[in-house]
Design a protein around this motif. Structure first.
Motif, PDB file in Angstrom:
ATOM      1  N   THR A 163      -6.469  -6.562   4.729  1.00 33.09           N
ATOM      2  CA  THR A 163      -5.553  -7.150   5.708  1.00 33.09           C
ATOM      3  C   THR A 163      -6.300  -7.605   6.956  1.00 33.09           C
ATOM      4  N   ALA A 173       3.203  -8.186   5.341  1.00 32.88           N
ATOM      5  CA  ALA A 173       3.221  -7.617   6.680  1.00 32.88           C
ATOM      6  C   ALA A 173       2.158  -8.227   7.598  1.00 32.88           C
ATOM      7  N   SER A 174       1.053  -8.709   7.030  1.00 33.23           N
ATOM      8  CA  SER A 174       0.000  -9.294   7.879  1.00 33.23           C
ATOM      9  C   SER A 174       0.494 -10.465   8.700  1.00 33.23           C
ATOM     10  N   ASN A 184      -7.211  -3.203   0.207  1.00 30.04           N
ATOM     11  CA  ASN A 184      -6.836  -2.122   1.139  1.00 30.04           C
ATOM     12  C   ASN A 184      -6.925  -0.757   0.448  1.00 30.04           C
ATOM     13  N   ASP A 211      -1.775 -11.838  -0.712  1.00 31.17           N
ATOM     14  CA  ASP A 211      -1.272 -10.514  -0.342  1.00 31.17           C
ATOM     15  C   ASP A 211      -1.592  -9.508  -1.451  1.00 31.17           C
ATOM     16  N   ARG A 238      -5.322  -8.800  -1.182  1.00 30.83           N
ATOM     17  CA  ARG A 238      -5.776  -7.992  -0.030  1.00 30.83           C
ATOM     18  C   ARG A 238      -5.235  -6.564  -0.121  1.00 30.83           C
ATOM     19  N   SER A 269       0.836  -1.207   0.000  1.00 33.39           N
ATOM     20  CA  SER A 269       0.000   0.000   0.000  1.00 33.39           C
ATOM     21  C   SER A 269       0.865   1.249   0.000  1.00 33.39           C
TER      22      SER A 269
HETATM   23  N1  ASP Z   1       0.717  -5.987   1.842  1.00 33.47           N
HETATM   24  C1  ASP Z   1      -0.314  -5.327   2.583  1.00 33.47           C
HETATM   25  C2  ASP Z   1      -0.307  -3.853   2.244  1.00 33.47           C
HETATM   26  O1  ASP Z   1       0.711  -3.295   1.909  1.00 33.47           O
HETATM   27  C3  ASP Z   1      -0.201  -5.529   4.042  1.00 33.47           C
HETATM   28  C4  ASP Z   1      -0.436  -6.983   4.348  1.00 33.47           C
HETATM   29  O2  ASP Z   1      -1.589  -7.368   4.524  1.00 33.47           O
HETATM   30  O3  ASP Z   1       0.525  -7.765   4.393  1.00 33.47           O
HETATM   31  O4  ASP Z   1      -1.327  -3.231   2.308  1.00 33.47           O
END
Ligand code: ASP
Length: 440
Positions: A315, A359-360, A396, A389, A392, A278
């Motif tokens: 996420t 990161a989740s 996001n 990922d 999601r 993101s």
């Molecule tokens: N990769 C996701 C983001 O940058 C974060 C995650 O859910 O790992 O929004």
């Protein structure tokens, strides 16, 4: 050809080429995968390079632009309310589907043995180290970093945001020429950042091609098979949130066409999908929301940088589904209380999750610890993580953009999504030209 069509074709080409490329393929003696990685990381680095100055100047000038204390309070409360409530709905959709489809139970038996813990389990914890806030106290700590430069260098955006909010709050009322000069300077940096973003955006198809080709070369499609039910549950839940609930909000509360909004956001959504970050997508998100959806700079520069960091619907949903899937696979009985705790933890940790790939996983280990499962159990879902990922992260970004549109509409912004994308872009370009002529 339109940018999002170019990106889309680049994605297809990347997937096709990635599928026929092996991890060890070479071209003229050079590793093809290393080539994809290089081009992909150049693109991501170029975008990430902009993130710190963009977030800081956008929030400060957003705060200055929002104006008096009442305005600010109202915008702040509305933003937090929309962000929290949409994330909560996302989690509840995930919760409902994972309980309904029970992907962790196959033929009445917990799937643990069937799945076998991933061979990579040992590396899991090392892999995700430093990917974001571990627990709530850590989130609080990140909000007040002792060293701003270190926070910026380590990508801890939460601290930077708090600082920028404070700075903007006081700069707003700073009188005299010093205040005015500083306001103009920050505004100038922000404008320049947006122009550099536009330059980088031209390379999006190439960057996206390389990112997708590298991912497909590495992961292949076979990886998904043993986890098909889990994969489908997450996809279905993300789909319901992104394509049913959020569009309904745009239609009912925003009184605008959701299809028109998807068209406006396409370049950002495709980049979020390819990059799984993101933060890296933020420059594009801002550009799409302002120039293609027609949201004012005042609203978008306040709401979006905040959203890219703290509002992660996809996420939050994923954390909840993954934790419950793992508990099901381990044969654990989840009481109502336990599920409630998972929902709350998913909501809070999604705020602290860094806006970078994978990161989740950190947040999921936190939830697993809270319900008494070993952190290593996330080995179960590692294989499918990258593709989910990508999905999601797109959700996001979509969530952030929808909330921005709702906020703009609730602030009476009539121009939002009122014209076709092309016309909106042409007007934005015209306004930029006039601005430059006036300046020069
Ligand atoms: N990769 C996701 C983001 O940058 C974060 C995650 O859910 O790992 O929004």
């Amino acid at each position: 050809m339109k940018l999002h069509h170019q990106i889309f074709l680049a994605m297809l080409a990347g997937a096709g080429i990635g599928a026929i490329t092996g991890e060890h393929s070479t071209l003229f003696g050079v590793s093809v995968l290393a080539g994809f990685d290089l081009v992909g990381s150049l693109f991501i680095n170029a975008l990430k390079m902009l993130v710190v100055p963009l977030i800081v100047t956008a929030i400060i000038s957003g705060m200055v632009g929002v104006g008096g204390g009442d305005n600010l309070g109202r915008m702040g409360v509305k933003t937090v309310f929309f962000y929290m409530s949409t994330s909560l709905v996302a989690i509840l959709i995930g919760l409902m589907l994972v309980n309904l489809l029970t992907p962790g139970i196959i033929d009445g038996e917990p799937a643990r043995n069937l799945l076998g813990l991933s061979a990579e389990t040992d590396n899991v914890l090392a892999k995700i180290e430093g990917r974001g806030a571990g627990d709530f106290t850590e989130i609080l700590r990140q909000m007040l970093p002792p060293n701003l430069i270190a926070a910026a260098a380590n990508g801890q955006m939460l601290g930077l945001i708090v600082f920028a909010l404070l700075f903007g709050f006081y700069l707003r009322t700073e009188k005299g020429s010093a205040g005015e000069t500083l306001r103009q300077m920050i505004d100038g940096i922000y404008q320049v950042m947006i122009r550099i973003t536009m330059l980088i955006i031209r390379f999006t198809p190439i960057g996206v091609f390389a990112l997708i080709a590298a991912t497909v070369t590495r992961t292949g499609m076979d990886a998904i098979e043993p986890l098909a039910w889990f994969f489908l549950t997450v996809l279905l839940a993300l789909f319901a949130h992104a394509f049913v609930f959020m569009p309904a909000l745009i239609l009912l509360l925003g009184k605008r066409s959701p299809i028109r909004h998807i068209q406006a956001m396409m370049p950002a959504l495709l980049t979020a999908f390819s990059s799984a970050s993101s933060a890296a997508t933020l420059p594009l998100t801002m550009e799409c929301v302002q120039d293609r959806a027609g949201v004012s700079r005042k609203t978008s520069s306040f709401v979006l940088p905040l959203g890219a960091t703290v509002n992660m619907d996809g996420t939050a949903l994923y954390e909840c589904v993954a934790a419950i899937f793992i508990a099901q696979a381990y044969g654990m009985d989840l009481s109502f209380g336990m599920q409630f705790m998972i929902v709350v933890t998913a909501l809070l940790t999604s705020i602290g999750v860094a806006s970078i790939p994978a990161a989740s996983l950190v947040a999921i280990t936190v939830i697993l610890a809270a319900i008494g499962l070993p952190a290593e159990a996330i080995g179960l879902i590692l294989v499918t993580d990258r593709i989910l990922d990508m999905c999601r992260t797109a959700v996001n970004i979509w969530g952030d953009s929808v909330v921005t549109v709702l906020l703009a509409r609730s602030e009476g912004e009539e121009q939002v999504l009122s014209l076709p994308v092309n016309e909106m872009e042409a007007r934005a370009a015209e306004a930029a030209r006039e601005h430059h002529q006036a300046v020069n």
